[in-house]
Design a protein around this motif. Sequence first.
Motif, PDB file in Angstrom:
ATOM      1  N   ARG A 193      10.088 -15.138  19.795  1.00  0.00           N
ATOM      2  CA  ARG A 193      10.035 -16.422  20.498  1.00  0.00           C
ATOM      3  C   ARG A 193      10.536 -17.544  19.580  1.00  0.00           C
ATOM      4  N   ARG A 194      11.253 -18.513  20.156  1.00  0.00           N
ATOM      5  CA  ARG A 194      11.755 -19.659  19.415  1.00  0.00           C
ATOM      6  C   ARG A 194      11.457 -20.929  20.207  1.00  0.00           C
ATOM      7  N   ILE A 195      11.212 -22.030  19.503  1.00  0.00           N
ATOM      8  CA  ILE A 195      10.850 -23.301  20.115  1.00  0.00           C
ATOM      9  C   ILE A 195      11.820 -24.384  19.638  1.00  0.00           C
ATOM     10  N   CYS A 196      12.230 -25.251  20.559  1.00  0.00           N
ATOM     11  CA  CYS A 196      13.026 -26.410  20.161  1.00  0.00           C
ATOM     12  C   CYS A 196      12.084 -27.489  19.623  1.00  0.00           C
ATOM     13  N   PRO A 197      12.246 -27.894  18.364  1.00  0.00           N
ATOM     14  CA  PRO A 197      11.316 -28.891  17.797  1.00  0.00           C
ATOM     15  C   PRO A 197      11.473 -30.282  18.397  1.00  0.00           C
ATOM     16  N   LYS A 198      12.597 -30.521  19.093  1.00  0.00           N
ATOM     17  CA  LYS A 198      12.827 -31.852  19.662  1.00  0.00           C
ATOM     18  C   LYS A 198      12.293 -31.972  21.085  1.00  0.00           C
ATOM     19  N   CYS A 199      12.731 -31.082  21.989  1.00  0.00           N
ATOM     20  CA  CYS A 199      12.330 -31.213  23.403  1.00  0.00           C
ATOM     21  C   CYS A 199      11.295 -30.186  23.831  1.00  0.00           C
ATOM     22  N   GLN A 200      10.883 -29.299  22.905  1.00  0.00           N
ATOM     23  CA  GLN A 200       9.836 -28.300  23.132  1.00  0.00           C
ATOM     24  C   GLN A 200      10.239 -27.203  24.116  1.00  0.00           C
ATOM     25  N   ALA A 201      11.545 -27.060  24.405  1.00  0.00           N
ATOM     26  CA  ALA A 201      11.994 -25.953  25.256  1.00  0.00           C
ATOM     27  C   ALA A 201      11.689 -24.628  24.556  1.00  0.00           C
ATOM     28  N   HIS A 204      13.590 -17.110  24.048  1.00  0.00           N
ATOM     29  CA  HIS A 204      13.279 -15.768  23.554  1.00  0.00           C
ATOM     30  C   HIS A 204      14.597 -15.082  23.235  1.00  0.00           C
ATOM     31  N   LEU A 205      14.680 -14.500  22.046  1.00  0.00           N
ATOM     32  CA  LEU A 205      15.951 -13.945  21.592  1.00  0.00           C
ATOM     33  C   LEU A 205      16.499 -12.880  22.535  1.00  0.00           C
ATOM     34  N   MET A 206      15.602 -12.179  23.268  1.00  0.00           N
ATOM     35  CA  MET A 206      16.060 -11.143  24.188  1.00  0.00           C
ATOM     36  C   MET A 206      16.144 -11.636  25.628  1.00  0.00           C
ATOM     37  N   PHE A 207      15.090 -12.297  26.115  1.00  0.00           N
ATOM     38  CA  PHE A 207      14.995 -12.627  27.532  1.00  0.00           C
ATOM     39  C   PHE A 207      15.615 -13.971  27.902  1.00  0.00           C
ATOM     40  N   LYS A 208      15.540 -14.955  27.008  1.00  0.00           N
ATOM     41  CA  LYS A 208      16.100 -16.273  27.265  1.00  0.00           C
ATOM     42  C   LYS A 208      16.665 -16.821  25.962  1.00  0.00           C
ATOM     43  N   PRO A 209      17.805 -16.288  25.513  1.00  0.00           N
ATOM     44  CA  PRO A 209      18.311 -16.639  24.180  1.00  0.00           C
ATOM     45  C   PRO A 209      18.824 -18.070  24.099  1.00  0.00           C
ATOM     46  N   PRO A 210      18.611 -18.713  22.967  1.00  0.00           N
ATOM     47  CA  PRO A 210      19.226 -20.026  22.743  1.00  0.00           C
ATOM     48  C   PRO A 210      20.738 -19.862  22.556  1.00  0.00           C
ATOM     49  N   ARG A 211      21.458 -20.954  22.650  1.00  0.00           N
ATOM     50  CA  ARG A 211      22.918 -20.898  22.502  1.00  0.00           C
ATOM     51  C   ARG A 211      23.290 -20.430  21.097  1.00  0.00           C
ATOM     52  N   ASP A 212      24.163 -19.444  21.033  1.00  0.00           N
ATOM     53  CA  ASP A 212      24.594 -18.864  19.751  1.00  0.00           C
ATOM     54  C   ASP A 212      23.405 -18.351  18.934  1.00  0.00           C
ATOM     55  N   GLU A 213      22.297 -18.017  19.648  1.00  0.00           N
ATOM     56  CA  GLU A 213      21.065 -17.530  19.033  1.00  0.00           C
ATOM     57  C   GLU A 213      20.412 -18.543  18.101  1.00  0.00           C
ATOM     58  N   LYS A 214      20.860 -19.804  18.157  1.00  0.00           N
ATOM     59  CA  LYS A 214      20.352 -20.802  17.218  1.00  0.00           C
ATOM     60  C   LYS A 214      20.014 -22.150  17.844  1.00  0.00           C
ATOM     61  N   PHE A 215      20.712 -22.526  18.920  1.00  0.00           N
ATOM     62  CA  PHE A 215      20.626 -23.910  19.369  1.00  0.00           C
ATOM     63  C   PHE A 215      20.043 -24.034  20.782  1.00  0.00           C
ATOM     64  N   VAL A 223      16.821 -24.325  17.093  1.00  0.00           N
ATOM     65  CA  VAL A 223      15.470 -23.865  17.445  1.00  0.00           C
ATOM     66  C   VAL A 223      14.783 -23.269  16.223  1.00  0.00           C
ATOM     67  N   LYS A 224      13.454 -23.213  16.283  1.00  0.00           N
ATOM     68  CA  LYS A 224      12.659 -22.726  15.163  1.00  0.00           C
ATOM     69  C   LYS A 224      11.651 -21.683  15.638  1.00  0.00           C
ATOM     70  N   GLN A 225      11.210 -20.841  14.722  1.00  0.00           N
ATOM     71  CA  GLN A 225      10.107 -19.938  14.994  1.00  0.00           C
ATOM     72  C   GLN A 225       8.822 -20.612  14.551  1.00  0.00           C
ATOM     73  N   ARG A 226       7.825 -20.675  15.445  1.00  0.00           N
ATOM     74  CA  ARG A 226       6.546 -21.240  15.049  1.00  0.00           C
ATOM     75  C   ARG A 226       5.929 -20.393  13.952  1.00  0.00           C
ATOM     76  N   ALA A 227       5.310 -21.058  12.984  1.00  0.00           N
ATOM     77  CA  ALA A 227       4.715 -20.334  11.859  1.00  0.00           C
ATOM     78  C   ALA A 227       3.675 -19.330  12.330  1.00  0.00           C
ATOM     79  N   ASP A 228       2.925 -19.691  13.387  1.00  0.00           N
ATOM     80  CA  ASP A 228       1.868 -18.795  13.866  1.00  0.00           C
ATOM     81  C   ASP A 228       2.411 -17.701  14.785  1.00  0.00           C
ATOM     82  N   ASP A 229       3.728 -17.658  15.007  1.00  0.00           N
ATOM     83  CA  ASP A 229       4.346 -16.560  15.746  1.00  0.00           C
ATOM     84  C   ASP A 229       4.892 -15.482  14.809  1.00  0.00           C
ATOM     85  N   ALA A 230       4.963 -15.798  13.517  1.00  0.00           N
ATOM     86  CA  ALA A 230       5.626 -14.893  12.571  1.00  0.00           C
ATOM     87  C   ALA A 230       4.682 -13.875  11.945  1.00  0.00           C
TER      88      ALA A 230
END
Length: 287
Positions: A193-201, A204-215, A223-230
């Motif tokens: 799971r990844r979270i956008c730190p700006k808009c909180q969108a 998910h890398l498999m089900f709903k990937p961010p653009r270029d797996e990063k944005f 996007v970032k991985q929450r510390a408590d997700d790692a």
Amino acid sequence: MTSKKEDVKIILVMGKSGSGKQPRIDCLAEEFGFMQVSTGNLFRACIGLFNSVDFKGELKSAWDDSKNDFKPDTDLLKIVEEHAANKDVLSSAATNKETLILGMKAKYFVEAGLFCPDSITNGIFANAFETYFSAPLETCGSKRRGLILDGFPRTLPQGQFLDDLLKKHNLKIDFILEVDLDDDTIIKRTTDRRICPKCQAVFHLMFKPPRDEKFCTECGTEVKQRADDASEALLRNRLKEYTDKVAPTLAKYKADGIPVATVTGNLPDMKPETIRNSVMGAVDKLF
């Protein structure tokens, strides 16, 4: 129960962290035109403010072992002032000191993989709730007045607090959407799971990937991985907290006769239409 969907104003979405609540919430928000209130996002905003001071001390210094509670807020502020690397945030007139200390307290529990105490959670939720229901509708980003609650209530006392707050506004819980998924699948999914730190969108890398797996596809922020997700250990702690605290709250609501629509978090695909069919197929049966 509420007889028509048009009369619904308060929806609870309950389920374990990582079970897939957010895509179901997105579906309900589109269907009902409601705003989502997530205690997780509210707390992350508080923690974000605390993180902005670049605290170099130890979080455990905030805790008083002899009282099994935090030290007084005045002492906590002194600790933050002493160990903050970014003094500009502290000196800014725009910085709310109460929110800053709340962020410190919240981070203390989040880093341990535990839910925050009711006294902290109730306060931050009530503030957001009252702000929404006192603001003009056009400023709320909603088609009509109503809320989807995510992450609150998590405990029986929080449930009582919510009931009292709703009664004050002549409201009630109209129905609950429960998202069900087993622990092992949740752990496997959550690490992607990844979270956008700006808009909180949420992505998910498999089900709903961010653009270029990063944005973020909404605002372009990385996007970032929450510390408590790692950490699997923290994830296991969160799941145990759900079993110990949230499950009894949900059981009480069911016993009280509040309508509950249960959907699986494990669908053959996560396309919007598949999710919508699952969610609204269950919800429509309540009316």
